[in-house]
Design an enzyme around this catalytic site. Sequence first.
Site, short mmCIF file in Angstrom:
data_model
loop_
_atom_site.label_atom_id
_atom_site.label_comp_id
_atom_site.label_asym_id
_atom_site.label_seq_id
_atom_site.Cartn_x
_atom_site.Cartn_y
_atom_site.Cartn_z
N LEU A 1 0.83 -1.20 0.00
CA LEU A 1 0.00 0.00 0.00
C LEU A 1 0.86 1.25 0.00
CD1 LEU A 1 -2.73 1.36 0.01
CD2 LEU A 1 -2.82 1.07 2.51
N ILE B 1 7.57 1.14 13.32
CA ILE B 1 6.32 1.10 14.09
C ILE B 1 6.52 0.55 15.50
CG2 ILE B 1 5.63 -1.23 13.33
CD1 ILE B 1 3.21 1.72 13.49
N THR C 1 1.14 -9.06 8.09
CA THR C 1 0.03 -9.57 7.28
C THR C 1 0.14 -11.04 6.89
OG1 THR C 1 1.13 -8.81 5.26
CG2 THR C 1 -0.43 -7.28 6.29
N TYR D 1 -4.13 -13.09 13.28
CA TYR D 1 -4.01 -11.86 12.49
C TYR D 1 -5.20 -10.95 12.74
CZ TYR D 1 -4.37 -8.88 8.34
OH TYR D 1 -4.53 -7.81 7.49
#
Length: 286
Positions: free
Chosen positions: A13, A39, A64, A127
């Site tokens: 993305l 992060i 992911t 997840y």
Amino acid sequence: MSKILIIGAGGQLGQCLKTVAERRGISDIVFPTENEGNILEAELLNALLEREKPAYVINCAAYTAVDKAEDEVELSKAVNETGAGYLASACKANQAILVHVSTDFVFEGKEVKLLNEDDVAKPINVYGVTKLGGEQAVASILDEHFILRTSWLYSEYANNFVKTMLKLGAERDELGIIADQVGTPTYAIDLANAIFDIIASGKKSYGVYHYSNEGVTSWYDFAKAIFDISETAVKVNPIPGSAYPTKAQRPAFSVMDKSKIKNEFNLDIPYWRTSLVACISKINNK
């Protein structure tokens, strides 16, 4: 447009946001490396926001790998939940609005109905649990947020279902693809455009929104479309999910209702097959 900072800029993305920013002439935008905007490092994130002073931060950073997450629970939780909280705190300290990307996998997917933002989230894999935890962390820390749940993301960048199918289709004569899991593919370029449209609107209608391409399909029909559009000669057999067991359980039906985001931001969302044609054209021209 106000200054924008992208976390997770190197992922699928993030690369799509860069491409769309260039197409739209958005110049006041920062794409830090992972080392500059990790992060998992709260102090680093805060220092980055203090230095850059963005009006908006887009969080594309995520763990992911759905099946690997079943074994790497702590890492998945750290990236998807703890890291999201760190970023929300940095945004709060530096008066930035956060656009946080989440997933349809926060839903159980046992009921055949369009899922809206008010439906109860009940994830069935690690997840999904950690992505829901990330949503909750963001919402509890920062009022000024947009949480965008998306589904079945693909593009000409990084690894994804479309590129995997094109590779397998070139190598094999026959494939078995799951036919009893239903959702909506989403071209990440379309999602990137939607994010910039939300920012450009200047609206403060914060909260959770659903965004995918329009339409409904199964993984089997998605694969069939990929091969039809790319003119790949491969026989595709529909199989039940039980014939292809995976470590993580998937929602059987995760089609999201996009009425809220369309109405609030006046978005015109493309049909999934139309966007797939555009993506495969890009892949073929690379």
